[in-house]
Design a protein around this motif. Structure first.
Motif, PDB file in Angstrom:
ATOM      1  N   LYS A 217       0.895  -1.231   0.051  1.00 17.11           N
ATOM      2  CA  LYS A 217       0.007   0.106  -0.111  1.00 17.11           C
ATOM      3  C   LYS A 217       0.997   1.323  -0.006  1.00 17.11           C
ATOM      4  N   ASN A 218       1.950   1.094   0.625  1.00 17.35           N
ATOM      5  CA  ASN A 218       2.718   2.266   0.954  1.00 17.35           C
ATOM      6  C   ASN A 218       3.408   2.576  -0.216  1.00 17.35           C
TER       7      ASN A 218
ATOM      8  N   ASP B 240       1.936   6.640  -6.798  1.00 17.87           N
ATOM      9  CA  ASP B 240       1.056   7.457  -7.302  1.00 17.87           C
ATOM     10  C   ASP B 240       1.394   8.982  -6.967  1.00 17.87           C
ATOM     11  N   PHE B 241       1.984   9.083  -5.824  1.00 11.59           N
ATOM     12  CA  PHE B 241       2.423  10.420  -5.534  1.00 11.59           C
ATOM     13  C   PHE B 241       3.441  11.194  -6.843  1.00 11.59           C
ATOM     14  N   HIS B 242       4.296  10.114  -6.961  1.00 13.92           N
ATOM     15  CA  HIS B 242       5.287  10.358  -8.195  1.00 13.92           C
ATOM     16  C   HIS B 242       5.002  10.558  -9.380  1.00 13.92           C
ATOM     17  N   GLU B 243       3.721   9.753  -9.626  1.00 15.27           N
ATOM     18  CA  GLU B 243       3.227  10.079 -11.348  1.00 15.27           C
ATOM     19  C   GLU B 243       2.231  11.439 -11.243  1.00 15.27           C
ATOM     20  N   ASN B 244       1.796  11.690 -10.221  1.00 17.22           N
ATOM     21  CA  ASN B 244       1.192  12.938  -9.840  1.00 17.22           C
ATOM     22  C   ASN B 244       2.089  14.106 -10.096  1.00 17.22           C
TER      23      ASN B 244
END
Lengths: 189, 204
Positions: free
Chosen positions: B193-194, B200-204
């Motif tokens: 999950k982490n 997801d954070f890096h993609e955004n």
């Protein structure tokens, strides 16, 4: 001490004055003796009961609150002791009770009465003695107090711890019984 | 019935206990009733005879002897009275013993109360966890709820979860030796999950 009233003597006797108590005893001993003798018809028992009455009165004098008269209180002790004694004696049926001829007799018989009349009177007196003696204690007690001792219904009621009306009814019943027992002699005499 | 009442009045009259008004009514009744009049006569005879009955004469010597005996009895009564020990004194040893026993029991209970440790119910952590794990083993929903609550509470206390799961933490062999299979699964899910959240954070 002779001049003192009963109440004064009672106060002194309550404080332990023996002389005052002796004076009180002297005033009532004859009446108490006669009353007890009316029940027991026996000198020895009467003597014992009279002594016991005075000793009991002396012992419980401290508890006497003077709500009633000393005379009434004294009689109550005597009557209660006598009734207890008589009930006990009646239970001892097998025991031979020594009884003396202490039946009451007429006083001052008229010496000038005819022998026949005297004989009739004596017979009636004897019958009366027996009839009174045969009354149940419930009726005999107020009868003795009222007729022999001259007490009023109120005084007798106080001695017997009952109401005046009760004394009145018991007197009526006692007289009715006596009348039934003596009817023949009364009407014949 | 009326005659019965009249007969009682006759008895009262002989004792001097009848009112004047009733006496008049009584006299009027006697004129009409012969039986009651005869009853009255009979009772009067009985009353007179009874009143004239006298007790035997008592000689004065008897009363002297009577007084002497009475005085002796009363004197002995007085002596008995003075000799008599009060009730509470007669029972003094019993009363003293009772008081002593009472004091002993009171002090015993008082001391026992002071020395006895305060009875406080402490539910041990181990017992609690054992009970909860037993409950959870039979109820997967409860297990999930429990885990989420624990995690939420941890999240409240610690802002940065990475502070706990440090690289040194993963590298410690002792940690992995003590981890059960279930815990391993849990850690795996959490790590995944982490990682996913970081990606997801890096993609955004």
């Amino acid at each position: 001490m002779e001049d003192f009233s009963d109440d004064q003597l009672v106060k002194l006797a309550k404080q332990g004055n023996l002389e005052a108590f002796s004076e009180l005893a002297g005033r009532f001993k004859q009446k108490i003796y006669n009353t007890i003798l009316s029940f027991t018809k026996n000198h020895q028992d009467t003597d014992d009961l009279t002594q016991e009455t005075f000793v009991n009165a002396f012992k419980s004098l401290k508890n006497f609150k003077q709500c009633s008269s000393f005379y009434t209180w004294f009689y109550r002790i005597a009557v209660n002791l006598t009734l207890t004694f008589l009930k006990k004696r009646s239970r001892e049926k097998d025991r031979d009770v020594y009884s003396e001829d202490y039946s009451f007799h007429r006083s001052g018989e008229a010496s000038n009465a005819s022998p026949e009349r005297y004989s009739l009177k004596m017979e009636l007196t004897e019958r009366l003695n027996k009839a009174i003696d045969s009354l149940p204690l419930l009726y005999k007690t107020p009868f003795i107090l009222v007729v022999f001792q001259g007490m009023t219904h109120a005084q007798a009621a106080s001695v017997l711890s009952c109401s005046e009306n009760t004394v009145s009814w018991r007197m009526h019943k006692a007289r009715k019984m006596l009348q039934t027992k003596l009817k023949l002699y009364l009407e014949g005499g | 019935m009326r005659c019965e009442k009249i007969k009682k009045w006759i008895s009262d009259k002989l004792d001097g206990e009848l009112s004047e008004e009733r006496k008049k009514l009584l006299e009027a009744h006697f004129h009409r009733c012969e039986l009651c009049r005869l009853y009255d006569e009979n009772l009067e005879k009985i009353h007179e005879d009874a009143q004239s009955l006298k007790v035997p004469h008592i000689f004065p010597d008897y009363w002297k002897d009577f007084d002497f005996r009475l005085k002796t009895k009363i004197s002995s009564c007085e002596q008995d009275e003075s000799r008599r020990v009060p009730l509470f004194l007669r029972w003094k040893w019993v009363l003293a013993s009772a008081a002593l026993i009472f004091v002993f029991f009171i002090s015993f209970f008082y001391l026992a109360q002071i020395k006895a440790p305060q009875e406080v119910y402490i539910l041990s952590f181990e017992d609690t966890f054992e009970r909860i794990s037993n409950e959870m083993s039979n109820d997967p929903e409860l297990e999930e709820l429990f885990n989420s609550v624990i995690l939420a509470s941890l999240g409240e206390d610690i802002d940065d979860f990475s502070q706990i799961i440090s690289p040194e933490f993963y590298e410690t062999p002792l940690f992995w030796e003590g981890v059960t299979e279930e815990e391993m699964d849990f850690l795996e899910i959490e790590i995944m999950k982490n990682i996913k959240s970081q990606e997801d954070f890096h993609e955004n």
